[in-house]
Design an enzyme around this catalytic site. Sequence first.
Site, short mmCIF file in Angstrom:
data_model
loop_
_atom_site.label_atom_id
_atom_site.label_comp_id
_atom_site.label_asym_id
_atom_site.label_seq_id
_atom_site.Cartn_x
_atom_site.Cartn_y
_atom_site.Cartn_z
CB VAL A 640 52.80 35.47 40.28
CG1 VAL A 640 53.27 36.91 40.19
CG2 VAL A 640 51.90 35.13 39.09
CG HIS A 641 54.17 35.77 45.51
ND1 HIS A 641 52.85 35.73 45.12
CD2 HIS A 641 54.27 36.84 46.33
CE1 HIS A 641 52.19 36.71 45.69
NE2 HIS A 641 53.02 37.41 46.42
CD GLU A 642 59.94 29.94 43.84
OE1 GLU A 642 61.19 29.90 43.70
OE2 GLU A 642 59.36 29.99 44.94
#
Length: 704
Positions: A640-642
């Site tokens: 999700v962060h990526e």
Amino acid sequence: MAQNGKPRPGDHDLAGVEATDYAGAGAGSTNGIANGNGNGNTSASPYLATAFASPHSLRDALRANGKTELDGNGSGTTSEEDYDDIASPPIAVLVPRKPASTTSSSTTTSTTSSNASGPSRRHLLRSETSSSTLSADELSPLKLTTVATTTKRKTNGIVISPNDAAVHDVVRRSLQHARDSSSQGGRAGVRRGKFSDLVFTRKFSTFDRQNLDAANSPFHGFFTLFWMGMFLFMVKIAADNWKKHGSPLGTNEIMKTMFRRDVLVMLAADGVMCGITGVSWLLQRAIRAGYVDWDRTGWILQNIWQTIFFAGVVGITLLRDWPWTHTVFFVMHGMVMLMKQHSYAFYNGYLSSAYKKRAHLLSTLKQLEHVDPVRSPSQTEPPVSAISTDHLAHIPSAHEYKERRQSISHEKDDDISRIAAAISSGEPLDEEQVQVFERILKWEVDALSSELRGKATTADGAYPNKLTYLNHYEFIVLPTLVYELEYPRSNSINWYYAAEKMAACFGVIFVMIMISQAFIYPVVVETVRLKEAGVPLAERFQQFPWMMSDLIFPFMMEYLLVWYLIWETILNFLAELTYFADRSFYDAWWNCVSWDQFARDWNRPVHNFLLRHVYHSSISAMKLNKHTATLVTFFLSACVHELVMWCIFKKLRGYLLVLQMCQLPLVRLSRTKWLRNKQTLGNMIFWLGIFTGPSMLCSLYLIL
């Protein structure tokens, strides 16, 4: 029937099942708040009962009930975070008549009788494992012995009376559960459910000025010093801008980017995005009406909708070609709405299945009422000897129901299914079968009723009564990602406090813009200039160490300010406006000694969501062990962060994903003999990662 005001296991009033008091549910909690004893059972807290009845604001209610309840770290609560492996030292223990001294290498204890210390002494009620062998006869005349404990960690508690019958009942049930757990192989032999309980209670965040622990902290001066330093730093930046550009804001490219175009379009799109979360509510209404079955197609439709929803969120940022400021806000807010919908749908979907099962059991009970038992032993399966009745000794509750269901072997048929099949078959049943079948079915109905009530303090709050349009959108604006039927609430809004938080929000944003404009924007512009000039990658990469050194301190400041902006100002502002009383949005993450501790403490709302809907759900649904479930949770969070980084830079590199997954071997390293119990060294390694990580990531994305 009830005896002395207490429900007897298995008793149930069929005529009032829809409006029942859910026998056994009230034994576990008061006002829907769990006062943890660490094993899933909950006890009534006199403070909480007073706090809910108090007509004060959150601040006044907590102050009226004592300073010790105003801790921002939540040290007095427990949750089902079984992979945390955090052991709290005992502050008070129950011992037989003869006091027993307790010694430990980490704590210094001195034992005094309750008569000497008095009933006003503050302590946290806990039971030691060694006390689990006490019998009920030994507990009845039991005296409460206070063990004064000196530890490095401050632990707050509640005021209890040593002769309080409720206290003895709590400990008796706690010790009984300890014996049951040990006889079943302990915690290792029990799988966690998908919706293991999380505890919500009334408290302030750590840095909130209304938190008396924070205001009286010996480190409060450093907090004051930080903001004084930030103010003087802004004055210095404004003076330099005035000297160079004739304006305190300098060239102000970042703010111009934020407001150059599509601001109103973005706000309108954000409103539409929040509005269409009602699709999840409509699906739950269809499930309640019987048009859709959650266990068959409901969860599939929900996942399809969530995929479409988030694809639309990301797609509109690409379609409109928004600047990074718009993209970050919209994608992150879209992710929040996605998690809220998931929690709302999957918890209500789970309750819908429990509701249908309870209705089926009630129908089976009515069939059993018309059965005429035969006098001779019946040959109808299952015989009473083949059915487990040990659980009938416990009060029917959601916790006991989950524990029993999770301990059932997958190869063994469920007793309830076999009983229902025997009753529906019309085959003769003997008197013993009829009596045992009735007790088991009533116990299941009561336990399911407790499950349907959840954290609700009244029967009106039980499923499906809260499945309303207003309840859904109320949850959408609450500062939490985990859906519950009821939360602890304050009774009034402190408008001065809300205005203060709103002003702080805009003030922190202004400070972040000033730092970015003065120290980060010039580095970014220089990197873009090198790329446009056609400088080879090898030569650009030679600038990496210098770029990282230029960015390390401004990114560190931005990292701290972003955290303070979201988790202290915005969430507290929303909590005040929505009467949301649990302000534990973070713990003391700055003291972390490992990365798994940081993952828990830095962002409590997201951690609670991942704990319930990823970690515990993967253990329950996918039958993973806790180590694999932890890996899955970290990997999903990293992906999700990526994805957010891809939306910002419009290129997929995987730097952030790799660095986040590197936290897992670092966690293992922190538990080795070289780093275990070396808190200062662990904290230094943690802060080294915080210092270098953001600047390294930005430099890599800009250069490569």
